[in-house]
Scaffold this motif. Structure first.
Motif, short mmCIF file in Angstrom:
data_model
loop_
_atom_site.label_atom_id
_atom_site.label_comp_id
_atom_site.label_asym_id
_atom_site.label_seq_id
_atom_site.Cartn_x
_atom_site.Cartn_y
_atom_site.Cartn_z
N GLY A 93 3.21 17.06 -4.60
CA GLY A 93 3.46 17.13 -3.16
C GLY A 93 2.87 15.94 -2.44
O GLY A 93 3.46 15.40 -1.52
N ARG A 94 1.71 15.52 -2.89
CA ARG A 94 1.04 14.37 -2.28
C ARG A 94 1.84 13.10 -2.54
O ARG A 94 2.00 12.26 -1.65
CB ARG A 94 -0.36 14.25 -2.86
CG ARG A 94 -1.18 13.17 -2.24
CD ARG A 94 -2.57 13.18 -2.82
NE ARG A 94 -3.43 12.27 -2.12
CZ ARG A 94 -4.67 12.04 -2.44
NH1 ARG A 94 -5.21 12.69 -3.46
NH2 ARG A 94 -5.40 11.19 -1.77
N ALA A 95 2.36 12.95 -3.74
CA ALA A 95 3.17 11.77 -4.08
C ALA A 95 4.45 11.75 -3.25
O ALA A 95 4.87 10.70 -2.78
CB ALA A 95 3.50 11.76 -5.57
N ALA A 96 5.06 12.90 -3.04
CA ALA A 96 6.28 12.97 -2.24
C ALA A 96 6.00 12.60 -0.79
O ALA A 96 6.80 11.90 -0.16
CB ALA A 96 6.89 14.36 -2.33
N ARG A 97 4.88 13.06 -0.26
CA ARG A 97 4.53 12.71 1.12
C ARG A 97 4.27 11.21 1.25
O ARG A 97 4.67 10.59 2.23
CB ARG A 97 3.32 13.51 1.58
CG ARG A 97 3.63 14.93 1.94
CD ARG A 97 2.47 15.60 2.66
NE ARG A 97 1.22 15.56 1.92
CZ ARG A 97 0.85 16.46 1.01
NH1 ARG A 97 1.64 17.47 0.72
NH2 ARG A 97 -0.32 16.36 0.39
N ALA A 98 3.60 10.63 0.26
CA ALA A 98 3.32 9.20 0.29
C ALA A 98 4.62 8.41 0.24
O ALA A 98 4.79 7.42 0.96
CB ALA A 98 2.41 8.80 -0.86
N LEU A 99 5.57 8.85 -0.60
CA LEU A 99 6.86 8.18 -0.69
C LEU A 99 7.61 8.30 0.62
O LEU A 99 8.23 7.36 1.10
CB LEU A 99 7.68 8.76 -1.83
CG LEU A 99 9.06 8.13 -2.05
CD1 LEU A 99 8.93 6.65 -2.39
CD2 LEU A 99 9.79 8.86 -3.14
#
Length: 105
Positions: free
Chosen positions: A23-29
């Motif tokens: 989820g964190r990676a998706a938000r960063a992207l």
């Protein structure tokens, strides 16, 4: 002894963190794409400069080179969609409308 690279953590640590928290990676992207989109708008509308993937990446320096290319393509598609003019002729028969529109549809 652990070698640290300038501006980075250990090699591969970002991937491990992203894999642990998808989820964190998706938000960063998502934030990266929004940043690229904002820079596209600023370059084109405020400064009159045609944005390119290389210009965007040199200014933002986040993500891979594929990210600014994808965002740039979406920017141009959105701009084309907003500026497209549709002329409606309610009094014409449907068959004549199709002939008048030609290959545009």
């Amino acid at each position: 002894m652990q070698v640290l690279y300038p501006g980075r953590c250990r090699p591969g640590s970002d991937r491990r963190r992203a894999a642990g928290r998808p989820g964190r990676a998706a938000r960063a992207l998502s934030r990266t794409r929004a940043l690229y989109r904002e820079v596209c708008g600023l370059l084109f509308f405020r400064y009159g400069v045609t944005p390119t993937a290389n210009k965007l990446y040199s200014l933002v320096r986040k993500g891979s080179m594929g990210t600014p290319a994808e965002v740039l393509q979406a920017f141009w598609q959105e701009l084309r969609g907003r500026t497209r003019v549709t002329i409606d002729h309610p009094d014409l028969p449907e068959a004549l409308k199709e002939i008048a529109a030609g290959p545009a549809l």
